[in-house]
Write a protein that holds these residues in place. Structure first.
Motif, mmCIF file in Angstrom:
data_model
loop_
_atom_site.group_PDB
_atom_site.id
_atom_site.type_symbol
_atom_site.label_atom_id
_atom_site.label_comp_id
_atom_site.label_asym_id
_atom_site.label_seq_id
_atom_site.Cartn_x
_atom_site.Cartn_y
_atom_site.Cartn_z
ATOM 1 N N VAL A 47 0.840 -1.197 0.000
ATOM 2 C CA VAL A 47 0.000 0.000 0.000
ATOM 3 C C VAL A 47 0.875 1.248 0.000
ATOM 4 N N GLN A 48 1.996 1.199 0.725
ATOM 5 C CA GLN A 48 2.907 2.344 0.724
ATOM 6 C C GLN A 48 3.460 2.611 -0.677
ATOM 7 N N GLN A 49 3.674 1.567 -1.455
ATOM 8 C CA GLN A 49 4.103 1.751 -2.832
ATOM 9 C C GLN A 49 3.027 2.462 -3.639
ATOM 10 N N LEU A 50 1.772 2.130 -3.347
ATOM 11 C CA LEU A 50 0.663 2.822 -4.009
ATOM 12 C C LEU A 50 0.661 4.293 -3.628
ATOM 13 N N TYR A 51 0.835 4.590 -2.340
ATOM 14 C CA TYR A 51 0.867 5.980 -1.897
ATOM 15 C C TYR A 51 1.958 6.764 -2.635
ATOM 16 N N LEU A 52 3.136 6.164 -2.725
ATOM 17 C CA LEU A 52 4.255 6.850 -3.380
ATOM 18 C C LEU A 52 3.982 7.057 -4.867
ATOM 19 N N ARG A 53 3.395 6.056 -5.493
ATOM 20 C CA ARG A 53 3.085 6.164 -6.918
ATOM 21 C C ARG A 53 2.024 7.236 -7.158
ATOM 22 N N LEU A 54 0.993 7.228 -6.338
ATOM 23 C CA LEU A 54 -0.061 8.237 -6.485
ATOM 24 C C LEU A 54 0.498 9.636 -6.250
ATOM 25 N N GLN A 55 1.391 9.754 -5.279
ATOM 26 C CA GLN A 55 1.941 11.070 -4.994
ATOM 27 C C GLN A 55 2.789 11.582 -6.144
ATOM 28 N N ALA A 56 3.562 10.694 -6.771
ATOM 29 C CA ALA A 56 4.368 11.099 -7.928
ATOM 30 C C ALA A 56 3.478 11.537 -9.084
ATOM 31 N N GLU A 57 2.400 10.799 -9.319
ATOM 32 C CA GLU A 57 1.470 11.159 -10.387
ATOM 33 C C GLU A 57 0.732 12.455 -10.059
ATOM 34 N N HIS A 58 0.400 12.626 -8.776
ATOM 35 C CA HIS A 58 -0.277 13.857 -8.350
ATOM 36 C C HIS A 58 0.618 15.064 -8.589
ATOM 37 N N ARG A 59 1.908 14.922 -8.257
ATOM 38 C CA ARG A 59 2.841 16.032 -8.463
ATOM 39 C C ARG A 59 2.892 16.428 -9.938
ATOM 40 N N ASP A 60 3.037 15.448 -10.816
ATOM 41 C CA ASP A 60 3.127 15.751 -12.248
ATOM 42 C C ASP A 60 1.864 16.449 -12.736
ATOM 43 N N ALA A 61 0.700 15.916 -12.321
ATOM 44 C CA ALA A 61 -0.568 16.480 -12.778
ATOM 45 C C ALA A 61 -0.801 17.874 -12.205
#
Length: 242
Positions: free
Chosen positions: A55-69
């Motif tokens: 789940v922490q990997q999901l959080y990190l992935r979502l955060q990276a995508e959120h930053r780009d967007a």
């Protein structure tokens, strides 16, 4: 060149996220993730000590995508309300594929002892990334107060976003229309409230807020955000208190 170890790790992450979306958090087991990814259960535990780590990997992935967007959507020198809307709408859009998973994870994540809690020690990297993104948005917005409130504002606005996320998890309206309405309403209200911080009438309220945050700081939940000012970008700062 990607190593076999990296390929195995990525396969486990991708498999886990797909199964979380399809079956939910509680019904997804490490045994099932390993089997679907084509690795032994022992090998799966070699890379991740349990579902929480995935789940922490999901959080990190979502955060990276959120930053780009978000950084593509906000505008230098735009009013804070506009950039907050852009920031929070981008976050909801990025999370949307995981809406069903969010509701199954919620009961676990809300437990203070859970490793999937956004306030847990395990979530520190994703949390710092999220607060850092808010700091970047503040740097690029106008109408942002200075002083002690400015230093704590990234964390405070991130907490507001947690509330918005909770609403999103429970939102069954088409295209999460109610959540978008909430964002469009909350952002300008907050921006107007922050403008009061520049006036004598608002200084007492600001002092109360900053004092409360300082009292909460020893819990260790968000030490970085409380101790460091927003300074992650070197672009021109457009605030009315500079």
């Amino acid at each position: 060149m990607t190593t076999k170890s990296e390929q195995t790790r990525e396969a486990l992450v991708e498999t886990a996220l797909a199964m979380f979306r399809e079956h939910g958090y509680e019904k997804t087991t490490m045994r099932a993730i390993a089997a679907e990814a084509g690795v032994s259960q022992g090998n799966a535990y070699y890379y991740f000590d349990g579902k929480d780590a995935l789940v922490q990997q999901l959080y990190l992935r979502l955060q990276a995508e959120h930053r780009d967007a978000a950084l593509a959507a906000i505008r230098d020198g735009a009013p804070l309300a506009d950039n907050l809307c852009a920031l929070w709408r981008a976050g909801i859009d990025v999370m949307e594929p995981y809406h069903g998973f969010g509701s199954t994870l919620l009961t676990t994540a809300l437990q203070a002892s859970s490793g999937t809690s956004p306030l847990s020690g395990a979530s520190a990297q994703a949390r710092d990334d999220a607060i850092g993104l808010v700091a970047d948005v503040l740097e690029r917005s106008k109408g942002v107060p200075g002083g002690a409130l400015r230093r704590q504002l990234p964390m405070l606005l991130w907490l507001v976003y947690l509330g918005i996320t909770l609403h999103w998890v429970c939102d069954d309206s088409e295209q999460r229309a109610r959540t978008m309405t909430l964002i469009d309403g909350v952002a300008p209200i907050l921006a107007r409230m922050l403008m009061l911080a520049r006036l004598p009438v608002g200084r007492g309220l600001v002092a109360d807020i900053t004092a409360l945050v300082e009292k909460l700081a020893p819990t260790g939940s968000l030490p970085t955000a409380l101790s460091e000012p927003a300074s992650r970008t070197s672009s021109t700062v457009r605030t009315e208190d500079d």
